[in-house]
Motif scaffolding. Structure first.
Motif, PDB file in Angstrom:
ATOM      1  N   GLY A 185      12.634  22.044   1.756  1.00  9.42           N
ATOM      2  CA  GLY A 185      13.918  22.528   1.272  1.00  9.42           C
ATOM      3  C   GLY A 185      15.054  22.346   2.246  1.00  9.42           C
ATOM      4  O   GLY A 185      16.193  22.718   1.931  1.00  9.42           O
ATOM      5  N   HIS A 186      14.783  21.786   3.412  1.00 14.34           N
ATOM      6  CA  HIS A 186      15.819  21.554   4.409  1.00 14.34           C
ATOM      7  C   HIS A 186      15.730  20.106   4.899  1.00 14.34           C
ATOM      8  O   HIS A 186      14.726  19.422   4.654  1.00 14.34           O
ATOM      9  N   TYR A 187      16.787  19.672   5.600  1.00 15.92           N
ATOM     10  CA  TYR A 187      16.874  18.277   6.009  1.00 15.92           C
ATOM     11  C   TYR A 187      17.357  18.189   7.450  1.00 15.92           C
ATOM     12  O   TYR A 187      18.102  19.046   7.919  1.00 15.92           O
ATOM     13  N   ALA A 188      16.914  17.123   8.130  1.00 22.56           N
ATOM     14  CA  ALA A 188      17.403  16.843   9.475  1.00 22.56           C
ATOM     15  C   ALA A 188      18.795  16.231   9.376  1.00 22.56           C
ATOM     16  O   ALA A 188      19.052  15.390   8.512  1.00 22.56           O
ATOM     17  N   ALA A 189      19.686  16.657  10.244  1.00 23.21           N
ATOM     18  CA  ALA A 189      21.052  16.144  10.236  1.00 23.21           C
ATOM     19  C   ALA A 189      21.070  14.693  10.717  1.00 23.21           C
ATOM     20  O   ALA A 189      20.435  14.347  11.710  1.00 23.21           O
ATOM     21  N   VAL A 190      21.807  13.849   9.997  1.00 24.72           N
ATOM     22  CA  VAL A 190      21.947  12.444  10.385  1.00 24.72           C
ATOM     23  C   VAL A 190      23.410  12.065  10.623  1.00 24.72           C
ATOM     24  O   VAL A 190      23.691  10.957  11.094  1.00 24.72           O
ATOM     25  N   PHE A 193      25.182   8.356  10.453  1.00 23.18           N
ATOM     26  CA  PHE A 193      24.298   7.275  10.868  1.00 23.18           C
ATOM     27  C   PHE A 193      23.100   7.155   9.939  1.00 23.18           C
ATOM     28  O   PHE A 193      23.025   7.813   8.912  1.00 23.18           O
ATOM     29  N   ARG A 194      22.142   6.327  10.326  1.00 20.30           N
ATOM     30  CA  ARG A 194      21.040   5.997   9.431  1.00 20.30           C
ATOM     31  C   ARG A 194      19.787   6.839   9.653  1.00 20.30           C
ATOM     32  O   ARG A 194      18.855   6.750   8.848  1.00 20.30           O
ATOM     33  N   TRP A 195      19.742   7.622  10.704  1.00 24.42           N
ATOM     34  CA  TRP A 195      18.574   8.496  10.887  1.00 24.42           C
ATOM     35  C   TRP A 195      18.910   9.563  11.907  1.00 24.42           C
ATOM     36  O   TRP A 195      19.900   9.466  12.622  1.00 24.42           O
ATOM     37  N   TYR A 196      18.096  10.593  11.946  1.00 25.76           N
ATOM     38  CA  TYR A 196      18.446  11.774  12.731  1.00 25.76           C
ATOM     39  C   TYR A 196      18.412  11.525  14.227  1.00 25.76           C
ATOM     40  O   TYR A 196      19.225  12.069  14.976  1.00 25.76           O
ATOM     41  N   GLN A 197      17.456  10.669  14.729  1.00 24.78           N
ATOM     42  CA  GLN A 197      17.439  10.416  16.172  1.00 24.78           C
ATOM     43  C   GLN A 197      18.732   9.743  16.633  1.00 24.78           C
ATOM     44  O   GLN A 197      19.198   9.964  17.745  1.00 24.78           O
ATOM     45  N   ALA A 236      24.703  22.077  18.846  1.00 23.39           N
ATOM     46  CA  ALA A 236      24.098  22.663  17.647  1.00 23.39           C
ATOM     47  C   ALA A 236      23.685  21.578  16.666  1.00 23.39           C
ATOM     48  O   ALA A 236      22.622  21.660  16.023  1.00 23.39           O
ATOM     49  N   ALA A 237      24.505  20.528  16.527  1.00 24.31           N
ATOM     50  CA  ALA A 237      24.152  19.425  15.641  1.00 24.31           C
ATOM     51  C   ALA A 237      22.904  18.697  16.135  1.00 24.31           C
ATOM     52  O   ALA A 237      22.055  18.281  15.335  1.00 24.31           O
ATOM     53  N   VAL A 238      22.774  18.546  17.461  1.00 16.63           N
ATOM     54  CA  VAL A 238      21.570  17.932  18.015  1.00 16.63           C
ATOM     55  C   VAL A 238      20.342  18.768  17.661  1.00 16.63           C
ATOM     56  O   VAL A 238      19.277  18.238  17.299  1.00 16.63           O
TER      57      VAL A 238
END
Length: 448
Positions: A185-190, A193-197, A236-238
């Protein structure tokens, strides 16, 4: 004497006007690069290209444009080794697979280019202004801070909804969503860009520099507040990227800042430890960390490392050439890990360097990190102002954090990671090398 009078004549006005125009253009390009850094790879690259063109034009107009510094040796060592690895790989039967892959080292040049563009601002006025580079570097850092607030805010929306702003605006065909591992139900912030890392690696180096400058003193309170807010929001975004390596590297960078913070060292280090422990209370973070104990959690990375070791065994001295590994490793994956669809580099920069350039590229990469760390350590030791000392500490923290990241990620081939790190290094160098303004009437001293 006529000859002496001729030598004493000032530069003709048209040439002086062109020099000022190109110096201003280089400065505007620095600000544009800082603006696009947390938002757009294309934007940051175009701005950097404009800065490079302005520097070349400035040189052609008779104004020395390249600012020599301790960044030069490590940069040209690693770039030279990367280019040499292409020849070595070709001799070993692995010619370049494409021009894009063969030139992925270009991001390494951005730090000395940015430093030179910042230093060129001395010539943007009617007379040389020795304090102009410091002012431009601080404005660039503030520009990044304002721009970084955008993806930092979007990160919270993405964590709850998975929103891809580029897809929503019609700028990306398929939405990029990264479901939170072990936290449905949650997502990694991206971000954009194309991916969270990529978002984590892009934000980490500049936020550490901004935090270091904010706590160093020597700035007006509004600017320090902006840098502090932006660095906190970016941190916080990291965290919301849910990248475990990014958490560790961010904590390492923060601890480096705390250890170098001088009079604030007594409370800064305990504060960083307390914040790191508090972070572990977040349910998504706990779920991500608990996954470490699950059997087979890192099997994919282990198989990647096995593939890289097999490549090294077959090409121990020459490697397969810079940028070639993802394409050249196909047969090895088919034999060792055919189920693995991610066929990139080694998820370890040192292992990738050995596989692509043999001992030469591995030694150059090791020297690159060591010489950059040494340069900022020396700049910090010789700093005459709190601002210069803080900027040097921020450069050290950024390098320490990304060195840790490079042990488990392929940051050398990521535009988001390398342009961000090189921007932090270039701006930090401009501030760390700055000297106090000379007394009225005294000639300015050269930068170290």
């Amino acid at each position: 004497m006529p000859g002496v009078a001729l030598l004493a004549q000032p530069t003709p006005q048209p040439a002086g006007a062109l020099q000022r125009a190109f110096a201003r253009l280089a400065g505007y390009a620095v600000l544009a690069h800082a603006l696009f850094l947390p938002i757009s790879v294309a934007g940051m690259q175009i701005a950097l290209g404009v800065a490079a063109v302005a520097l070349v034009a400035l040189q052609l107009c008779g104004r020395p444009a390249w600012s020599r510094s301790s960044l030069d040796l490590p940069t040209f060592l690693l770039v030279g080794a990367a280019v040499a690895s292409l020849g070595l790989g070709a001799l070993g039967g692995s010619p370049p697979v494409g021009w894009h892959e063969a030139t992925l080292w270009r991001a390494l040049l951005s730090a000395p280019v940015l430093l030179s563009a910042i230093e060129a601002s001395r010539a943007s006025g009617a007379e040389d202004d020795p304090s102009a580079p410091q002012r431009l570097a601080l404005v660039a850092l503030a520009t990044w801070a304002l721009a970084a607030l955008v993806p930092s805010a979007i990160a919270w929306v993405q964590y709850w909804t998975g929103l891809d702003p580029l897809h929503a605006l019609g700028l990306r065909d398929q939405a990029v969503r990264a479901p939170a591992p072990w936290y449905p139900g949650h997502y990694a912030a991206v971000g954009f860009f194309r991916w969270y890392q990529r978002l984590a690696h892009d934000l980490t180096p500049p936020l550490l520099l901004a935090a270091a400058v904010a706590i160093s003193g020597g700035l007006a309170r509004p600017r320090r507040l902006l840098l502090a807010i932006a660095s906190g929001a970016a941190a916080a975004a990291v965290v919301l990227t849910l990248s475990r390596a990014a958490w560790v590297s961010l904590a390492l960078g923060a601890m480096t800042l705390a250890a170098l913070s001088g009079r604030m060292r007594r409370w800064a280090l305990p504060a960083v430890v307390a914040m790191s422990l508090a972070l572990a209370l977040h349910p998504a973070v706990r779920a991500r960390l608990a996954h470490l104990a699950v059997a087979g959690d890192n099997d994919d990375r282990k198989h990647i490392w096995h593939v890289c070791r097999a490549v090294i065994e077959d090409h121990p001295l020459t490697g397969v050439g810079w940028g070639n590994l993802p394409r050249r490793s196909g047969p090895y994956y088919d034999r060792i890990a055919p189920w693995n669809p991610l066929r990139a580099w080694c998820h370890d920069s040192f292992l990738s360097a050995w596989a692509e350039g043999g001992p030469l590229l591995l030694a150059a990469l090791t020297a690159w990190w060591a010489l950059l760390l040494r340069a900022f350590w020396r700049w910090r030791a010789s700093a005459r102002t709190d601002l210069a000392r803080g900027a040097a500490g921020g450069g050290l923290a950024a390098l320490a954090a990304m060195l840790a990241n490079s042990l488990v990620h392929d940051i050398l081939y990521s535009s988001e990671a390398m342009y961000a790190l090189m921007a932090a290094v270039g701006v930090a160098a401009a501030l760390a090398r700055a000297r106090p303004a000379p007394p009225s009437g005294a000639p300015p001293s050269a930068s170290a």
